[in-house]
Scaffold this motif. Structure first.
Motif, short mmCIF file in Angstrom:
data_model
loop_
_atom_site.label_atom_id
_atom_site.label_comp_id
_atom_site.label_asym_id
_atom_site.label_seq_id
_atom_site.Cartn_x
_atom_site.Cartn_y
_atom_site.Cartn_z
N VAL A 166 -9.31 13.10 -2.47
CA VAL A 166 -8.69 12.49 -1.30
C VAL A 166 -7.21 12.20 -1.56
CG1 VAL A 166 -8.65 10.45 0.19
CG2 VAL A 166 -10.83 11.52 -0.41
N VAL A 167 -6.90 11.49 -2.66
CA VAL A 167 -5.50 11.13 -2.87
C VAL A 167 -4.64 12.36 -3.18
CG1 VAL A 167 -5.79 8.71 -3.49
CG2 VAL A 167 -5.94 10.45 -5.27
N PHE A 168 -5.22 13.32 -3.85
CA PHE A 168 -4.44 14.55 -4.12
C PHE A 168 -4.13 15.27 -2.82
CE2 PHE A 168 -3.68 15.94 -8.51
CZ PHE A 168 -4.13 14.84 -9.17
N SER A 169 -5.13 15.37 -1.94
CA SER A 169 -4.89 16.06 -0.68
C SER A 169 -3.82 15.35 0.13
CB SER A 169 -6.18 16.13 0.15
OG SER A 169 -7.22 16.63 -0.64
N LEU A 170 -3.91 14.00 0.17
CA LEU A 170 -2.99 13.24 1.00
C LEU A 170 -1.58 13.20 0.45
CD1 LEU A 170 -4.94 10.08 2.23
CD2 LEU A 170 -3.91 11.89 3.61
N GLN A 212 0.83 -1.21 0.00
CA GLN A 212 0.00 0.00 0.00
C GLN A 212 0.86 1.26 0.00
OE1 GLN A 212 0.06 -2.36 2.33
NE2 GLN A 212 -0.54 -1.65 4.37
N GLY A 213 2.03 1.18 0.69
CA GLY A 213 2.94 2.32 0.69
C GLY A 213 3.50 2.58 -0.69
N LEU A 214 3.82 1.51 -1.42
CA LEU A 214 4.32 1.66 -2.78
C LEU A 214 3.26 2.29 -3.70
CD1 LEU A 214 6.14 -1.64 -3.90
CD2 LEU A 214 6.98 0.68 -4.16
N ILE A 215 2.04 1.80 -3.55
CA ILE A 215 1.00 2.09 -4.54
C ILE A 215 0.32 3.44 -4.30
CG2 ILE A 215 -1.25 1.33 -5.38
CD1 ILE A 215 -0.13 -1.58 -4.63
N ALA A 216 -0.11 3.66 -3.06
CA ALA A 216 -1.03 4.77 -2.78
C ALA A 216 -0.58 6.14 -3.33
CB ALA A 216 -1.29 4.85 -1.28
N PRO A 217 0.68 6.55 -3.08
CA PRO A 217 1.01 7.92 -3.50
C PRO A 217 0.96 8.12 -5.01
CG PRO A 217 2.60 7.10 -1.91
CD PRO A 217 1.77 5.93 -2.33
N LEU A 218 1.10 7.03 -5.77
CA LEU A 218 1.12 7.20 -7.23
C LEU A 218 -0.28 7.24 -7.84
CD1 LEU A 218 4.17 5.09 -8.38
CD2 LEU A 218 4.04 7.45 -7.65
N ILE A 219 -1.29 7.07 -7.00
CA ILE A 219 -2.65 7.12 -7.54
C ILE A 219 -3.04 8.55 -7.91
CG2 ILE A 219 -5.07 6.63 -7.04
CD1 ILE A 219 -4.07 4.47 -5.13
N ALA A 220 -2.45 9.52 -7.21
CA ALA A 220 -2.71 10.92 -7.55
C ALA A 220 -1.94 11.25 -8.82
CB ALA A 220 -2.28 11.82 -6.40
N ASN A 221 -2.65 11.28 -9.95
CA ASN A 221 -1.99 11.43 -11.24
C ASN A 221 -2.68 12.51 -12.07
OD1 ASN A 221 -0.81 11.18 -13.72
ND2 ASN A 221 -1.65 9.15 -14.14
#
Lengths: 286, 341, 394
Positions: free
Chosen positions: B47-51, A151-160
């Motif tokens: 949500v993901v952008f904010s985080l 989840q640490g690997l994946i989550a931040p890259l979802i914001a695209n």
């Protein structure tokens, strides 16, 4: 670009001028292409060479062996790295396609208050160098205990932001009369989205999907930071680690490089069109 | 009519008329419903952008004014005195001091005075060489491939393949290509030009530039090929009727009509090269003798090797300031292109 | 099948600089089974009006009734309407069959067999049965048009709404489809509201025409009423091709003084002008076919210089110059007039219209003298539009 129509008076397809020009064109492009491919060839060559240090290799292999690959697979958890990379790239791609098609549709076809401002905010984040956000995100994930996790690997890259931009463009280009027709045919806003517009966005989804998969697959800096445990390495990080571990055993290192590069090249060759289109449309980050 | 055909139910402003119709206007349900649906659809991204983007940007800014160390704890403002005033800008000062011209431009010549400025030197040199060469190179290859040349797809793939590679793979492969007994020296040895290209501080940065070009030319080729498709055939036909020969057509039709592409490509290249990191790390880990320590390599080391998060954040923001200017132009172009499509 | 009523419908949009009034207090009744054409120049609000009937736009004020129901706040799917779009708006990913079934599947609980049957019937009616398994991209423009119609017909709606459905077809196909649509309407007898910018389409297809301009309703009436008895100058010049000639002059109590020409008025005409005129200026209107070339001279004859002759085959369109301005006249295709010819023409006393120079309202219209031509030997049914008048004017 000379025009595609060459069939006009005065265009000579013979004679010394024509042939020298043609020779220059093919010669230049051909030599360039050979030079460009040379590192790949050298990689393959070393990977199958019998001498583990790769020393004394020539451009044509004297004998080939898979000993380096056998060594690599015997000493390193290559399968695990493959699995990690697939989970990483696959999940990021799936999340991106889902979230960005939702947002892209809303930003293109649903009129809601603050729509344009929100879009600007999303797109403006393209400007931020990744190093700015890497540090706080790393701190955040450390607090959450997500370091060395999927989840640490994946989550931040979802914001695209790029995905949102691309899909918004796609939905914008589809006629709004289709939505009108759908409403008259009895669809609500969500049904209009997934019954009418989403199937029509397939080309853009394919483009974005392949593009995201490949860029995530080859992502080096984020897994380097978040995956410090060997069992959580993705292939690029693993290659870097292998090289630091077997500094002079180039045969082994190049075998590892081959394992990483080949799947990407296969994907590229089979989906060149989509990938190049995605690249062109997005003009992605360095 | 077309004026009004565009949007579905836009904001409806209070109506004049009977009480009944006034009510109808206020109870404009599509708008309320649209708001709800719209927010619902963008929620996951909000949500993901904010985080992971917006929040971290703000936090990084705060961080850049703090002493922060993974092991020593958090949150103390990084106080220092500037002209007798106590300000929390120690991170920025530590990064920028001594200024590059002190010690007779020492920090430009050697990494031992101020590593930041040495990294800036490396990065600027890398950018100054790679950007123009990869743009001109990409343009020329695109031009060559946009003719009636046979095997177009194969050539295009050959030039584009490096773009597909992970920076880690490019860096590692090239390290071996340029090693003492690598293929480059195999080829150069007969000419008496063998040299430890990757492990000598004099040539390591130039070697890094070569890797950058290997990927960059293919990438720009693709952008130029796309740009070339947008030039209408009629312009070339008009130029032919006006008596322009092949080279003149390139000069007077192709080049000026790619104005948007040139701009786009240039800005992208500058942003990309300023943030060069992966290939530098994988190729030589910033060495030898700091010769390939670029700005982002330095930030990475400061944050994740030395765990000086505050200091690294200040460096990241200094980089941001530079990149922002170029990014802003890139964004403007993207907006313009949006209108055109 | 239902009567449709718009009651004071107003639609405002938030534009870039303030509000835009797209439809302004429009009241209109579409009779049960009628084919009503909304016509006007682009930006006149006709499509917006149609979209408020469809429920694709919420009204800013006013009410919409379909049958006995107030549907002002009802969603499109529950209004018992079907719509044909200018671009056809066929779902590219669905087959023709899928396109036609979709609305019924979404809005009704009809059993599958029933839906299949209705699609088959509609396809039969439109002669597109063999296209049912194709996708829209594989169809010609005319075929797509038929599918779009079919999608509307299977819904069996109370009201058909059509937004410029023929404007993407080429001229020949458009003429064919005009006739076919009329035949279809006669067969189905459904109330139809049809939007077009093309006055020829409006004239040939509408039971009645509603002319819109600037978001306001200018006139509702039969095609012949709008042609012969326009309520104002806008309708007069919009309907008919080539357009009615308009010449500005003043009323001196006896005649209309035009530059270089005095047009004497008959008694009833003079009274009408005296009763209706609000200012000084009067604008005289005369249709191109009512400028008749003649050898005789009289009080209403004028001499013109021929500037341009446009041969159309069945007629020649003359552009004539005079001190009062340039006017257009038509003569038979076999009447040879050359550029530069001086011609004398008469404006028939009962062939002219007069409009108030300030308000544009009609002061008097030409007399109608339609007659049955020789050769009409019998009639079938009662549909003889030229004689069944009785539209309201508004």
């Amino acid at each position: 670009m000379p025009p595609s129509n060459y069939d006009y008076p005065g265009y000579e397809r013979s004679g010394p001028a024509y042939w020298s020009k043609t020779a220059l064109l093919y010669g230049g492009v051909g030599i360039g292409a050979l030079l460009w491919s040379l590192p790949f060839w050298w990689m393959l060559l070393t990977a199958v060479s019998a001498n583990p240090t790769g020393a004394g290799s020539s451009l044509i292999p004297a004998e080939t062996t898979f000993a380096n690959f056998e060594d690599l697979f015997a000493t390193q958890p290559v399968g695990r790295w493959f699995f990690n990379t697939i989970v990483f790239a696959g999940s990021v791609t799936l999340f991106n396609l889902t979230f960005d098609s939702l947002a892209g549709y809303a930003l293109a076809k649903v009129e809601f208050v603050g729509r344009e401002k929100l879009f600007l905010l999303f797109v403006a984040t393209i400007m931020v160098p990744s190093m700015v956000t890497l540090i706080p995100v790393f701190i955040l994930l450390s607090e959450l205990g997500w370091v060395n996790t999927y989840q640490g690997l994946i989550a931040p890259l979802i914001a695209n932001p790029l995905g949102i931009f691309l899909l918004r463009q796609q939905f914008k280009s589809l006629p709004s009369s289709l939505g009108d027709a759908a409403k008259i045919d009895g669809c609500n806003e969500l049904q209009t989205f997934y019954k009418v517009y989403l199937p029509l966005a397939k080309p853009a989804l394919a483009t974005l999907g392949i593009y995201t998969f490949v860029t995530t697959w080859k992502n080096f800096e984020w897994p380097l930071i978040i995956a410090s445990d060997e069992s959580m390495y993705t292939l690029p990080v693993a290659l870097f680690a292998v090289r630091n571990q077997y500094f002079t055993e180039w045969g082994l290192v190049m075998a590892a490089a081959t394992v990483i590069v080949l799947p990407v090249l296969v994907v590229f060759m089979s989906a060149q069109k989509y990938f190049i289109r995605g690249m062109t449309l997005s003009g992605m980050k360095g | 009519m077309s004026t009004f055909d565009g949007g579905i139910g836009s904001r409806v402003v209070g109506a004049v008329g009977s009480a009944r119709s006034r009510l109808a206007a206020l109870a404009d349900r599509p708008t309320t419903e649209n708001n709800l649906v719209g927010y619902l659809l963008v929620l996951p991204n909000v949500v993901v952008f904010s985080l992971f983007l917006l929040g971290p940007i703000a936090y990084a800014f705060v961080l850049s004014f703090q002493e922060w160390n993974l092991f020593l704890g958090t949150g103390e403002p990084a106080w220092t005195e500037v002209f007798g005033v106590r300000l929390p800008v120690a991170n920025y000062l530590d990064t920028l001091m001594p200024l590059p011209w002190e010690n007779d431009w020492g920090s430009i010549r050697s990494p031992s005075y101020n590593l930041w400025w040495f990294a800036v030197r490396n990065t600027v040199a890398y950018t100054a060489v790679v950007v123009p060469v990869q743009i001109v190179g990409g343009f020329l290859v695109a031009l060559a491939l946009d003719t009636r040349i046979r095997g177009k797809k194969v050539f295009r793939a050959a030039y584009f393949m490096p773009v597909m590679l992970s920076a880690a793979a490019s860096g590692v492969i090239w390290r071996w290509v340029m090693a003492k007994n690598g293929v480059l020296n195999e080829l150069l040895r007969p000419l008496g030009l063998a040299y430890p290209w990757a492990s000598s501080p004099d040539t390591a940065l130039a070697a890094l530039m070569l890797i950058g070009l290997w990927g960059g030319i293919g990438f720009n080729m693709i952008l130029y090929l796309a740009g070339l498709q947008n030039i209408p055939e009629e312009l070339y036909e008009a130029a032919r009727i006006d008596g322009a020969d092949g080279w003149q057509r390139v000069r007077h039709v192709t080049w000026p009509n790619l104005r948007n592409t040139h701009f786009f490509v240039t800005v992208l290249a500058i942003i990309g090269t300023f943030q060069v990191f992966g290939i530098a790390l994988a190729f030589a880990e910033g060495g030898p003798a700091r010769a390939t320590t670029t700005i982002v390599v330095l930030i990475y080391e400061t944050a994740f090797v030395e765990s000086s998060f505050g200091r690294a954040a200040s460096m990241a923001f200094l980089l941001f300031a530079v990149v922002f200017v170029f990014s802003y132009y890139r964004y403007r172009i993207q907006q313009q292109q949006e209108v055109e499509y | 099948m239902a009567e449709t009523t718009l009651d004071g419908v107003t639609k405002r949009f938030a534009g870039d600089d303030g509000e835009v009034l797209a439809v302004d207090d429009l009241s209109l009744t579409v009779r049960d089974g009628e084919f009503l054409v909304l016509v006007g120049p682009s930006g006149c609000g006709k499509s917006t009006t149609l979209r408020t009937i469809a429920g694709l736009e919420a009204v800013s004020a006013g009410a919409v009734h379909i049958g006995d129901r107030d549907v002002t706040d009802v969603k499109p799917k529950d209004r018992d309407i079907a719509m044909v779009f200018q671009s056809y708006a066929l779902y590219p990913q669905k087959t023709v069959r899928g396109n036609m079934r979709f609305g019924l599947e979404m809005t009704t609980d009809l059993p599958d067999a029933e839906i299949t049957e209705r699609v088959a019937d509609a396809a039969e009616l439109l002669d597109i049965t063999e296209l049912l398994d194709r996708r829209p991209a594989a169809l010609s423009g005319g075929q797509q048009q038929r599918v779009a119609l079919g999608r509307a017909i299977v819904r069996d709606p109370a009201v058909f709404l059509m937004d410029e459905p023929l404007s993407n077809l080429d001229a020949k196909l458009r003429a064919e489809m005009r006739t076919e649509l009329q035949a279809l309407h006669d067969q189905l007898g459904a109330t139809t509201v049809y939007v077009t910018h093309d006055q020829t389409e409006a004239m040939t297809m509408g039971d009645r025409i509603a002319v819109l301009d600037g978001g306001r309703l200018q006139q509702v009436g039969t095609p012949m009423e709008t042609y012969y008895e326009p309520t104002n100058e806008f309708v007069a010049t919009f309907v008919g091709s080539p357009s009615m000639n308009i010449v500005e002059g003043t009323f001196d109590g006896e005649a209309i003084q035009l530059p270089g020409f005095e047009f004497p008025l008959a008694d009833d005409q003079r009274e009408a002008v005296e009763a209706g005129l609000t200012g000084e200026t009067v604008r005289l209107g005369v249709r191109p076919e009512d400028i008749v070339l003649t050898d005789e001279t009289g009080p209403r004859t004028v001499e013109f210089e021929t500037l341009v002759v446009e041969p159309m085959g069945n007629e020649n369109v003359l552009h004539l110059d005079h001190e009062m301005g340039e006017v257009v006249a038509t003569v038979g295709g076999n009447q040879r007039v050359r550029k530069g010819d001086r011609v004398r023409a008469t404006l028939g006393a009962d062939r002219v219209h007069a409009f108030d120079g300030t308000t544009g309202e009609a002061l008097f219209n030409r007399t109608r003298d339609e007659q049955r031509p020789p050769g009409v030997v019998g009639a079938r049914g009662t549909d003889d539009r030229a004689e069944t008048d009785g539209g309201e004017t508004g």
